[in-house]
Design a protein around this motif. Structure first.
Motif, PDB file in Angstrom:
ATOM      1  N   TYR A 141       0.801  -1.222   0.000  1.00 14.45           N
ATOM      2  CA  TYR A 141       0.000   0.000   0.000  1.00 14.45           C
ATOM      3  C   TYR A 141       0.837   1.277   0.000  1.00 14.45           C
ATOM      4  O   TYR A 141       0.293   2.370  -0.181  1.00 14.45           O
ATOM      5  CB  TYR A 141      -0.952  -0.009   1.208  1.00 14.45           C
ATOM      6  N   VAL A 142       2.144   1.161   0.181  1.00 15.20           N
ATOM      7  CA  VAL A 142       3.001   2.354   0.143  1.00 15.20           C
ATOM      8  C   VAL A 142       3.938   2.332  -1.064  1.00 15.20           C
ATOM      9  O   VAL A 142       4.568   3.343  -1.388  1.00 15.20           O
ATOM     10  CB  VAL A 142       3.834   2.508   1.442  1.00 15.20           C
ATOM     11  N   ASN A 143       4.029   1.208  -1.728  1.00 16.06           N
ATOM     12  CA  ASN A 143       4.846   1.074  -2.931  1.00 16.06           C
ATOM     13  C   ASN A 143       3.972   1.408  -4.137  1.00 16.06           C
ATOM     14  O   ASN A 143       2.977   0.714  -4.398  1.00 16.06           O
ATOM     15  CB  ASN A 143       5.370  -0.362  -3.019  1.00 16.06           C
ATOM     16  N   PRO A 144       4.292   2.469  -4.895  1.00 12.95           N
ATOM     17  CA  PRO A 144       3.438   2.872  -6.024  1.00 12.95           C
ATOM     18  C   PRO A 144       3.204   1.768  -7.042  1.00 12.95           C
ATOM     19  O   PRO A 144       2.128   1.680  -7.631  1.00 12.95           O
ATOM     20  CB  PRO A 144       4.220   4.043  -6.640  1.00 12.95           C
ATOM     21  N   LEU A 145       4.193   0.927  -7.249  1.00 12.58           N
ATOM     22  CA  LEU A 145       4.055  -0.154  -8.222  1.00 12.58           C
ATOM     23  C   LEU A 145       3.027  -1.182  -7.764  1.00 12.58           C
ATOM     24  O   LEU A 145       2.269  -1.732  -8.579  1.00 12.58           O
ATOM     25  CB  LEU A 145       5.413  -0.827  -8.445  1.00 12.58           C
ATOM     26  N   LEU A 146       2.977  -1.439  -6.459  1.00  9.30           N
ATOM     27  CA  LEU A 146       2.065  -2.444  -5.921  1.00  9.30           C
ATOM     28  C   LEU A 146       0.690  -1.870  -5.586  1.00  9.30           C
ATOM     29  O   LEU A 146      -0.323  -2.566  -5.703  1.00  9.30           O
ATOM     30  CB  LEU A 146       2.678  -3.069  -4.663  1.00  9.30           C
ATOM     31  N   LEU A 147       0.649  -0.613  -5.183  1.00  6.00           N
ATOM     32  CA  LEU A 147      -0.617  -0.010  -4.765  1.00  6.00           C
ATOM     33  C   LEU A 147      -1.659  -0.049  -5.871  1.00  6.00           C
ATOM     34  O   LEU A 147      -2.838  -0.303  -5.609  1.00  6.00           O
ATOM     35  CB  LEU A 147      -0.392   1.439  -4.315  1.00  6.00           C
ATOM     36  N   GLN A 148      -1.238   0.148  -7.095  1.00  4.12           N
ATOM     37  CA  GLN A 148      -2.193   0.196  -8.197  1.00  4.12           C
ATOM     38  C   GLN A 148      -2.925  -1.135  -8.385  1.00  4.12           C
ATOM     39  O   GLN A 148      -3.970  -1.187  -9.040  1.00  4.12           O
ATOM     40  CB  GLN A 148      -1.490   0.605  -9.483  1.00  4.12           C
ATOM     41  N   HIS A 149      -2.388  -2.209  -7.793  1.00  2.00           N
ATOM     42  CA  HIS A 149      -3.047  -3.516  -7.876  1.00  2.00           C
ATOM     43  C   HIS A 149      -3.878  -3.820  -6.626  1.00  2.00           C
ATOM     44  O   HIS A 149      -4.475  -4.893  -6.535  1.00  2.00           O
ATOM     45  CB  HIS A 149      -1.995  -4.611  -8.059  1.00  2.00           C
ATOM     46  N   ASN A 150      -3.904  -2.885  -5.686  1.00  2.00           N
ATOM     47  CA  ASN A 150      -4.620  -3.101  -4.427  1.00  2.00           C
ATOM     48  C   ASN A 150      -5.632  -2.001  -4.131  1.00  2.00           C
ATOM     49  O   ASN A 150      -6.048  -1.823  -2.983  1.00  2.00           O
ATOM     50  CB  ASN A 150      -3.618  -3.193  -3.270  1.00  2.00           C
ATOM     51  N   LEU A 151      -6.019  -1.256  -5.163  1.00  2.00           N
ATOM     52  CA  LEU A 151      -6.905  -0.113  -4.965  1.00  2.00           C
ATOM     53  C   LEU A 151      -8.282  -0.517  -4.451  1.00  2.00           C
ATOM     54  O   LEU A 151      -8.953   0.269  -3.779  1.00  2.00           O
ATOM     55  CB  LEU A 151      -7.046   0.673  -6.273  1.00  2.00           C
ATOM     56  N   ASP A 152      -8.704  -1.733  -4.758  1.00  2.00           N
ATOM     57  CA  ASP A 152     -10.035  -2.155  -4.312  1.00  2.00           C
ATOM     58  C   ASP A 152     -10.089  -2.459  -2.822  1.00  2.00           C
ATOM     59  O   ASP A 152     -11.164  -2.720  -2.271  1.00  2.00           O
ATOM     60  CB  ASP A 152     -10.498  -3.380  -5.104  1.00  2.00           C
ATOM     61  N   GLN A 153      -8.928  -2.390  -2.152  1.00  2.00           N
ATOM     62  CA  GLN A 153      -8.887  -2.696  -0.723  1.00  2.00           C
ATOM     63  C   GLN A 153      -8.465  -1.504   0.144  1.00  2.00           C
ATOM     64  O   GLN A 153      -8.324  -1.644   1.360  1.00  2.00           O
ATOM     65  CB  GLN A 153      -7.916  -3.852  -0.461  1.00  2.00           C
ATOM     66  N   VAL A 154      -8.259  -0.343  -0.478  1.00  2.00           N
ATOM     67  CA  VAL A 154      -7.692   0.785   0.277  1.00  2.00           C
ATOM     68  C   VAL A 154      -8.664   1.397   1.281  1.00  2.00           C
ATOM     69  O   VAL A 154      -8.238   2.138   2.174  1.00  2.00           O
ATOM     70  CB  VAL A 154      -7.169   1.900  -0.678  1.00  2.00           C
TER      71      VAL A 154
END
Length: 210
Positions: A180-193
């Motif tokens: 959730y703090v890594n820009p590369l990974l966050l874009q794949h976890n937006l449905d859980q933010v």
């Protein structure tokens, strides 16, 4: 004091010699930011930037030795916007526990805001992480150092356990936060933010209890 702004941590490939040089560098970076916002990093060339500003490619290369160097300058600004927001939020925290919660939740909220409002510039940040640019490394280092300061303060205040080596604690917490703090990974976890940051924060704080 918490970790300083990232702007001072990303090395410049060329050193400006005076106010005029700073002005030219700023014009190049702003032109690049505009082009990257519209067309993306990959589709923008140094020739495009030169044409937009009215400079020759050779003149631009006097200030930046590559398109990546320009991208790093922009990336550093984007990521600094996140760390600046986090530092401001942390400064309002009343306890280490509160500051940890603010750190994580503000990092995620600011990153998500950037993702939805300036997607192509956010993509530069994600690209920089994938390519291991110095600007991305400086961002990660900033998060780790801030986290270490908060954990150390919590131990000194008796809020957090002290048995686990500090480095191990910081590393483990960062691994949990990274999606959730890594820009590369966050874009794949937006449905859980909406829920994940709060749940992760609560879990981490329970694990830190003395």
């Amino acid at each position: 004091m918490y970790a300083d702004s990232m702007n001072d941590k990303t090395p410049n490939t060329q050193h400006a010699r005076g106010p005029a040089d700073h002005s030219v560098r700023d014009r190049i970076v702003e032109a690049a930011r505009e082009h990257f916002s519209h067309y993306g990093y990959e589709k923008t060339t140094v020739s495009d930037l030169a044409k937009a500003i009215g400079f020759s490619k050779a003149y631009i290369y006097k200030f930046f030795d590559s398109k990546q160097a320009i991208g790093q300058a922009i990336c550093s600004r984007c990521l600094s916007a996140i760390t600046d927001a986090v530092s401001e939020s942390i400064s309002q925290g009343t306890t280490p526990t509160d500051r940890f919660r603010r750190m994580f939740e503000t990092t995620v909220a600011t990153s998500v805001h950037m993702f939805f409002n300036d997607r192509k510039l956010y993509d530069i940040a994600a690209y920089s992480v994938a390519e291991k640019w110095p600007s991305a490394q400086a961002y990660e280092d900033h998060i780790r150092k801030t986290l270490m300061q908060i954990i150390r303060e919590g131990r000194e205040a008796g809020e957090f356990e002290r048995k686990t080596p500090l480095d191990d604690t910081v590393h483990a917490i960062f691994l949990v936060m990274e999606p959730y703090v890594n820009p590369l990974l966050l874009q794949h976890n937006l449905d859980q933010v909406d829920e994940a940051p709060r749940q992760i924060t609560n879990l981490v704080l329970r694990s830190l209890a003395p």
